[in-house]
Structures are given as C-alpha cells and as structure tokens.
Design an enzyme around this catalytic site. Sequence first.
Site, PDB file in Angstrom:
ATOM      1  N   ASP A  76       3.759  -3.738  -5.888  1.00 38.79           N
ATOM      2  CA  ASP A  76       4.677  -4.899  -5.235  1.00 38.79           C
ATOM      3  C   ASP A  76       5.956  -4.977  -5.439  1.00 38.79           C
ATOM      4  O   ASP A  76       6.883  -5.348  -4.271  1.00 38.79           O
ATOM      5  CB  ASP A  76       4.224  -6.149  -6.314  1.00 38.79           C
ATOM      6  N   GLU A  89       0.925  -1.313  -0.060  1.00 36.29           N
ATOM      7  CA  GLU A  89       0.223   0.170   0.099  1.00 36.29           C
ATOM      8  C   GLU A  89       1.038   1.270  -0.074  1.00 36.29           C
ATOM      9  O   GLU A  89       0.518   2.268  -0.531  1.00 36.29           O
ATOM     10  CB  GLU A  89      -1.148  -0.092   1.286  1.00 36.29           C
TER      11      GLU A  89
HETATM   12 ZN   LIG Z   1      -2.353  -2.509  -4.791  1.00 34.91          ZN
END
Ligand SMILES: [Zn+2]
Length: 417
Positions: free
Chosen positions: A362, A281
């Site tokens: 990521d 996040e």
């Molecule tokens: Zn995401």
Amino acid sequence: MTSSSFTALFLFALGAGLLTRLWLAQRQIRHVAGHRAAVPAAFAASIALDAHQKAADYTVARVRLGIVDLLISAALLLGLTIGGGLQALFALSAAVFTPATLPHGMAFIAAVASVSWLVDLPLTAYRSFVLEARFGFNRLTPALFIADALKGIVLSAVIGLPLIAFVLWLMAAMGQLWWAYVWAFWLGFNLLVLLVYPTFIAPLFNKFQPLEDGPLKTRIEGLMERCGFRLSGLFVMDGSKRSAHGNAYFTGFGAAKRIVFFDTLLEKLAPTEVEAVLAHELGHYHHHHLWKRLAVIGAGSLIFFALLGHLAGQDWFFNGLGMQESGTAPTLVLFALVLPIFTFPLTPLMSMWSRRHEFQADAYAASQAPATELISALVKLYRDNASTLTPDPLYSSVYDSHPPAAIRIARLQGATR
Ligand SMILES: [Zn+2]
C-alpha cells in the site's frame, strides 16, 4: 514415545485446535452481528446501510459454513486415522495390487485423496450453489461445476500420479537422506508450477485476453514506465464465468510474469482506480514478497521434511495413528494429514507477516499513484465483495492475510497528507 502417548498427543492437538477455531468463529459471528446495525463512521459517506448489512450477513453465513467444514474435516481425520479408515484403504489396495510395491502405494494414496475429495464435494457444491447464490455472487452453472471437477480429476491423474510415483521411488532408493531429495524435488516442482501455471494450466479453466488498447492500457503503461517494471503481458480473465467477486493478481516470475485482471474488477473500477490497485500489486513485486515467502516456506519445509524422515522410522507414529503397517506411502499420507494439526499455531504468525506485506505494498502504491484512488478502489471492492468492515480483532489477527479495511484505509489517508 509409545503409540498410545502419541495418540493422546494427536487427540490433544486436534481438540485444542478445534476448540480454538470454534471459539474464534463464535467471536467473529458475535462481533460482526453486533456491529450490523450501523455503518462505521469512517465509511458512512461511502457505504450504504443495506450494503453493510449484506456484508455482515454474508460474513456470518461464511463463518457458519466454515464451522461445518471444520467439524466434517475433524470427523474425517479421526475416521481415517484412529477410526481405521486408512488401514482399511491400505488393505483394500493391497487386495488389488501386489502388497508393498509402487502400484500399491500409489493406489493407496489415490484412494485416500479420492475419499477426502468425495467428502468435501457436497460442501463445495453447497458453497457455490446455496451460499454464494443467496448473496448474488454465484455465476457457476451445474454443468460448469461438473466440467471443472472432471478437469481437476484428469489433471490430478496426469500430473499427480507420476509425481507420487517419483516421490515414492526417491523414498525407497535414496537411503537415509531420502527426505532431503524429496524436499528438493518438492521445492523444484513448486517453482515449476509457478512458472507454467499461468501459461498452461490456468487457460484450461478460464479465457485470458490481452488488455485492449485504450485509456486504461495507456495509464497502466505509464505506471509501468514510472516503476521501471517489465512484464510479459497484461490480461483480462473471464472471472465472471464463475463468480461476481472482482480481483486482480500478479502471477509467475522471470519472463513469465503477467498481470491478470478479472473482468468483474474492470467493470467496477475507474481506470485511475485500476492503476492504483495495480501499483499495489507492483509494490509486492518491488519488495520481493514472493521470493521472501518462497524462501521462508522453502527453509521451513526443510525442517518438516527432516521430521518426516525421522518419523518414517518410528513405529509409534504409524500405530499411534491407527495403521498397523509402516512404509513409504503410509508415511506420506499420515504426515500430510496430521501436519496441519500441529502447525495451526503458526497461522497467526504467517497472517501477521502477510499483513505487513500488504501495508508495504500500500505504501508503495501511494508513492506511485494517488492514495485517494486506492482508497476509493478498496471501498468499492469491500462493498461489492460484501467483505465485513467490522471483523473481530482477534479473529482477524489470526486468519486475515489483509489488514482490516478501517486500519488499512486510515494508513493510506495518513499517506495523502
Ligand atoms: Zn496485496
């Protein structure tokens, strides 16, 4: 353009979009059902066959319900436009309020919104109480469902009606360039919602409690420190009140930004996995994804508002969509109803862009926390949310905001080496 050629264009776009969506849905059902028998090799060690089959059945059931939804929405749209529904609602509101006044326009918009809401209601209830319940995800009670609906109606009236009144006033009072004023107001309002939603609106529906002190909080504070990230709070939301699905999100901006964990997520993941999810996040934040999205939506919508300004003066736009009168309220309603038909081709582009952002987040997560932890968190989330591991590649490329599990995890595995 003549009104009959615009009707033809509208019907063509609606039909082509509908056929494309139905075709994609069929592909998705076939593909998922065709891979139901065995867990994909990459997940064989981490996901059991019954969990995989539950995910397949859940995916197929949701796509089937989506088809019903698609057909109902198309029928409603046809009924409202060339079926004469809007014209009838416009006449009905003119019988109650003085025609061509602000209250008439507001009543018309409220009537159209109410009809759409009522038509959607049975499917909304079916989704929670039948589909989600069948797979063990529903936690919503009928009483809570009704309370949510009532709160939604009150909020729409309290916030929506003054908003509509102001927009209709801008349209009437601002001359040729009214659409630019409406655009600026719309954009400002959206930013305001982003700012006040976490603190004022979300608490009307859920309880938010600060994350308790403990190993998890210590870990998270360590991560924040490493990433140089400051925020106004870490909260746990009682998501379990409505659904067993787990999630985490990042909300607000500036001083109001906060991270919200669903209680259902914290039950499922170990602190190291929560840390990795949070690092993902933070990756969105680090790459300014929210602002990039807002910039594109803001600039793109200016084009649509300019188009709205142009269409407001064209009789063929109203007559071609089944309305005899033009005016500010019909302009807004027709535009809002018909625009999604013509913007459907943008869906795969927006999805592709969103998937790029997921990969970036990521990669950031993998640089701040062990990628193996994010992988194990993702596997648990896919399993517990019964998300399919074997989507149809074409369906996924059109609709999915997140990359397919196998591709996403393969990339993360690359990052661990
Ligand atoms: Zn995401």
